[in-house]
Motif scaffolding. Sequence first.
Motif, PDB file in Angstrom:
ATOM      1  N   LYS A  76      48.618 -15.191  57.220  1.00 35.70           N
ATOM      2  CA  LYS A  76      48.481 -15.773  58.558  1.00 35.70           C
ATOM      3  C   LYS A  76      48.698 -14.726  59.642  1.00 35.70           C
ATOM      4  CE  LYS A  76      49.665 -20.561  57.404  1.00 35.70           C
ATOM      5  NZ  LYS A  76      50.589 -21.695  57.662  1.00 35.70           N
ATOM      6  N   ILE A  77      49.685 -13.842  59.404  1.00 30.68           N
ATOM      7  CA  ILE A  77      49.979 -12.800  60.402  1.00 30.68           C
ATOM      8  C   ILE A  77      48.787 -11.869  60.552  1.00 30.68           C
ATOM      9  CG2 ILE A  77      51.422 -10.795  60.918  1.00 30.68           C
ATOM     10  CD1 ILE A  77      53.735 -12.247  59.519  1.00 30.68           C
ATOM     11  N   ILE A  78      48.253 -11.373  59.408  1.00 33.55           N
ATOM     12  CA  ILE A  78      47.110 -10.446  59.474  1.00 33.55           C
ATOM     13  C   ILE A  78      45.882 -11.136  60.041  1.00 33.55           C
ATOM     14  CG2 ILE A  78      45.568  -8.985  58.114  1.00 33.55           C
ATOM     15  CD1 ILE A  78      47.770  -8.501  56.156  1.00 33.55           C
ATOM     16  N   GLY A  79      45.712 -12.420  59.686  1.00 29.01           N
ATOM     17  CA  GLY A  79      44.526 -13.149  60.119  1.00 29.01           C
ATOM     18  C   GLY A  79      44.412 -13.320  61.615  1.00 29.01           C
ATOM     19  N   ARG A  80      45.518 -13.130  62.337  1.00 28.22           N
ATOM     20  CA  ARG A  80      45.490 -13.276  63.795  1.00 28.22           C
ATOM     21  C   ARG A  80      44.891 -12.064  64.488  1.00 28.22           C
ATOM     22  NH1 ARG A  80      51.827 -15.044  64.242  1.00 28.22           N
ATOM     23  NH2 ARG A  80      51.696 -17.021  63.104  1.00 28.22           N
ATOM     24  N   PHE A  81      44.760 -10.958  63.753  1.00 25.72           N
ATOM     25  CA  PHE A  81      44.321  -9.718  64.384  1.00 25.72           C
ATOM     26  C   PHE A  81      42.987  -9.258  63.799  1.00 25.72           C
ATOM     27  CE2 PHE A  81      48.894  -9.946  64.688  1.00 25.72           C
ATOM     28  CZ  PHE A  81      49.148  -9.555  65.989  1.00 25.72           C
ATOM     29  N   LEU A  89      47.896  -3.280  61.263  1.00 23.96           N
ATOM     30  CA  LEU A  89      48.857  -4.229  60.715  1.00 23.96           C
ATOM     31  C   LEU A  89      48.788  -4.249  59.189  1.00 23.96           C
ATOM     32  CD1 LEU A  89      51.025  -6.277  61.392  1.00 23.96           C
ATOM     33  CD2 LEU A  89      49.269  -8.036  61.511  1.00 23.96           C
ATOM     34  N   GLY A  90      47.571  -4.213  58.633  1.00 23.49           N
ATOM     35  CA  GLY A  90      47.418  -4.185  57.178  1.00 23.49           C
ATOM     36  C   GLY A  90      48.074  -2.950  56.578  1.00 23.49           C
ATOM     37  N   ALA A  91      47.881  -1.803  57.239  1.00 22.82           N
ATOM     38  CA  ALA A  91      48.489  -0.558  56.753  1.00 22.82           C
ATOM     39  C   ALA A  91      50.005  -0.611  56.837  1.00 22.82           C
ATOM     40  CB  ALA A  91      47.956   0.621  57.568  1.00 22.82           C
ATOM     41  N   LEU A  92      50.528  -1.137  57.947  1.00 20.03           N
ATOM     42  CA  LEU A  92      51.980  -1.215  58.112  1.00 20.03           C
ATOM     43  C   LEU A  92      52.609  -2.185  57.122  1.00 20.03           C
ATOM     44  CD1 LEU A  92      52.293  -1.155  62.021  1.00 20.03           C
ATOM     45  CD2 LEU A  92      52.813   0.686  60.409  1.00 20.03           C
ATOM     46  N   LEU A 116      40.384 -12.825  55.071  1.00 14.38           N
ATOM     47  CA  LEU A 116      40.852 -11.788  55.990  1.00 14.38           C
ATOM     48  C   LEU A 116      39.795 -10.687  56.090  1.00 14.38           C
ATOM     49  CD1 LEU A 116      44.598 -11.433  54.952  1.00 14.38           C
ATOM     50  CD2 LEU A 116      43.601 -12.856  56.730  1.00 14.38           C
ATOM     51  N   PRO A 117      39.734  -9.976  57.219  1.00 13.46           N
ATOM     52  CA  PRO A 117      38.744  -8.912  57.378  1.00 13.46           C
ATOM     53  C   PRO A 117      38.856  -7.885  56.255  1.00 13.46           C
ATOM     54  CG  PRO A 117      39.803  -9.409  59.476  1.00 13.46           C
ATOM     55  CD  PRO A 117      40.551 -10.172  58.437  1.00 13.46           C
ATOM     56  N   LEU A 118      37.714  -7.452  55.741  1.00 11.50           N
ATOM     57  CA  LEU A 118      37.702  -6.522  54.614  1.00 11.50           C
ATOM     58  C   LEU A 118      38.400  -5.210  54.966  1.00 11.50           C
ATOM     59  CD1 LEU A 118      36.628  -6.447  51.714  1.00 11.50           C
ATOM     60  CD2 LEU A 118      34.588  -5.281  52.578  1.00 11.50           C
ATOM     61  N   GLY A 119      38.230  -4.766  56.219  1.00 16.21           N
ATOM     62  CA  GLY A 119      38.864  -3.514  56.643  1.00 16.21           C
ATOM     63  C   GLY A 119      40.376  -3.598  56.573  1.00 16.21           C
ATOM     64  N   SER A 120      40.936  -4.733  56.994  1.00 18.43           N
ATOM     65  CA  SER A 120      42.387  -4.909  56.970  1.00 18.43           C
ATOM     66  C   SER A 120      42.914  -4.906  55.539  1.00 18.43           C
ATOM     67  CB  SER A 120      42.781  -6.224  57.655  1.00 18.43           C
ATOM     68  OG  SER A 120      42.364  -6.234  59.004  1.00 18.43           O
ATOM     69  N   THR A 121      42.189  -5.553  54.633  1.00 19.60           N
ATOM     70  CA  THR A 121      42.643  -5.604  53.242  1.00 19.60           C
ATOM     71  C   THR A 121      42.570  -4.228  52.587  1.00 19.60           C
ATOM     72  OG1 THR A 121      40.435  -6.240  52.450  1.00 19.60           O
ATOM     73  CG2 THR A 121      41.947  -8.008  52.990  1.00 19.60           C
ATOM     74  N   PHE A 122      41.569  -3.428  52.954  1.00 19.05           N
ATOM     75  CA  PHE A 122      41.488  -2.080  52.397  1.00 19.05           C
ATOM     76  C   PHE A 122      42.561  -1.173  52.995  1.00 19.05           C
ATOM     77  CE2 PHE A 122      37.407  -2.978  50.385  1.00 19.05           C
ATOM     78  CZ  PHE A 122      37.488  -2.170  49.262  1.00 19.05           C
ATOM     79  N   SER A 123      42.902  -1.372  54.253  1.00 25.06           N
ATOM     80  CA  SER A 123      44.007  -0.611  54.832  1.00 25.06           C
ATOM     81  C   SER A 123      45.290  -0.900  54.069  1.00 25.06           C
ATOM     82  CB  SER A 123      44.182  -0.975  56.316  1.00 25.06           C
ATOM     83  OG  SER A 123      43.115  -0.473  57.093  1.00 25.06           O
ATOM     84  N   PHE A 124      45.485  -2.169  53.710  1.00 20.89           N
ATOM     85  CA  PHE A 124      46.641  -2.552  52.904  1.00 20.89           C
ATOM     86  C   PHE A 124      46.564  -1.906  51.524  1.00 20.89           C
ATOM     87  CE2 PHE A 124      48.429  -5.189  49.568  1.00 20.89           C
ATOM     88  CZ  PHE A 124      49.721  -5.395  50.004  1.00 20.89           C
ATOM     89  N   LEU A 125      45.383  -1.932  50.911  1.00 18.03           N
ATOM     90  CA  LEU A 125      45.204  -1.411  49.563  1.00 18.03           C
ATOM     91  C   LEU A 125      45.470   0.090  49.495  1.00 18.03           C
ATOM     92  CD1 LEU A 125      44.311  -2.128  46.666  1.00 18.03           C
ATOM     93  CD2 LEU A 125      41.980  -1.525  47.329  1.00 18.03           C
ATOM     94  N   ILE A 126      45.156   0.812  50.566  1.00 20.32           N
ATOM     95  CA  ILE A 126      45.391   2.259  50.595  1.00 20.32           C
ATOM     96  C   ILE A 126      46.863   2.562  50.816  1.00 20.32           C
ATOM     97  CG2 ILE A 126      44.911   4.409  51.836  1.00 20.32           C
ATOM     98  CD1 ILE A 126      42.134   3.225  52.508  1.00 20.32           C
TER      99      ILE A 126
END
Length: 334
Positions: A76-81, A89-92, A116-126
Motif C-alpha cells: 500500500k505504501i509503495i502503491g501511493r507513489f 521508495l522501493g529501493a529504500l 505495483l509499478p514494474l520499475g518500483s519492484t525492480f528497484s526493490f529487487l536490486i
Amino acid sequence: MGIFNWLNDQLLKMKWLWDLVELLVEKVFGLSIESKVGGSVHFFIYDTIKIFILLSVLIYIISYIQSYFPPERTKKIIGRFKGIKGNILGALLGTITPFCSCSSIPIFIGFTSAGLPLGSTFSFLISSPMVDLASLMLLMSFFGAKIAISYVVVGVVLAVIGGSLIDKLHMEEYVEDYVWGVEDVNNESGEMTRKDRVYFARSQVRDIVGRVWPYILIGVGIGAAIHNWIPQTIIEKVLGQNNPFSVLIATIIGIPIYADIFGTIPIAEALVAKGVGIGTVLSFMMGVTTLSLPSMIMLSKVIKPKLLATFITIVTIGIIIIGYLFNALSFIFI
C-alpha cells in the motif's frame, strides 16, 4: 571522538574478540598468528564468530522494526507513489529487508501481482539483496564508515536508476503471464503485540542465520585462504589496479557464486588486505549479491528473456561503472 573510536573498536570491530582468539590460537593451539596456518585459523575463528554475533543482533533489531511493515502494508505504501518517487521508495524499502537475491524474488512476485509499478519492484529487487542495514553495520566493522556508507548509497542509487530505466522501457508485457494471476491478499493482518514482534524477530534470526551459515563459513574459508596462502603478486596481477580489466573480471567472477553479502564480506576483507582496489572489491560483492547465477535462473521463471537480459545488462553496466569510479576516487577512502 575517543569514545566513538573505542565503541567502534569494541562493539563493531570486536577487538576484544580478536585478542581472545589470538590467545586461543597461540596458547592453546600453539600456533603463531604470523604463520600461514596460525593466521588462517585466527582469521577463520575470529571472522566467523564476529559475523554471527553481529548478524544475529542486527537481524533481530531490523526484524523487530520490520514487523511494523508487513507485506500488505508495504504494498500500500509503495502503491501511493509513481515514477521516480516509487523507485526511490522501493529501493529504500529493499534496504530494510535482509534477504538474499533468491529470497527477494517471491516478494517481487507479490509486489508485481499487486499491480505495483514494474520499475518500483525492480528497484526493490536490486537493493534488497545488495544493501541492508545489517550489511551496513558489518561493513563498518570491517572497512570503516566511509566505505560502508558509500557502498549503501551507490547500491540504492543503482537500484533507483535501474528501476527507473526499466519503468521507462514499459516492459510489463515481458513478465510471465501467471505472475499477474497470483492471488494477492490486500487485507492487513491484525496488529502485532510486543510479544508477537519479539517472536517474529527471533524467528527471523533463526531462519536467516539458518539459511546463510554455510555461505558464511565458505566465505570466511575463502577469505582465510586468500589472506594467508595466495601470494599478493598473483592477486595484484589479476585484480590489482594496474590491470585495466580488474573491475570487469571481479564482476564476472562474482556472478556464478551464490551467497549473500554476509558471505562475501570476509572475501572482500582479504582482497582489500592484498591490495585490491576498493572499487574492484565492491564490484565483486555487488556481482555476487545481485547477479548470482542461481537467482538469475529463478528470475528467468518469472520474467521473459528480453526483460531478464535488460535487467542483467543495466545492473552489470552500473556495477562496472561504480567499480571504476570508486577505484579512481580510492584516495578518499584511504
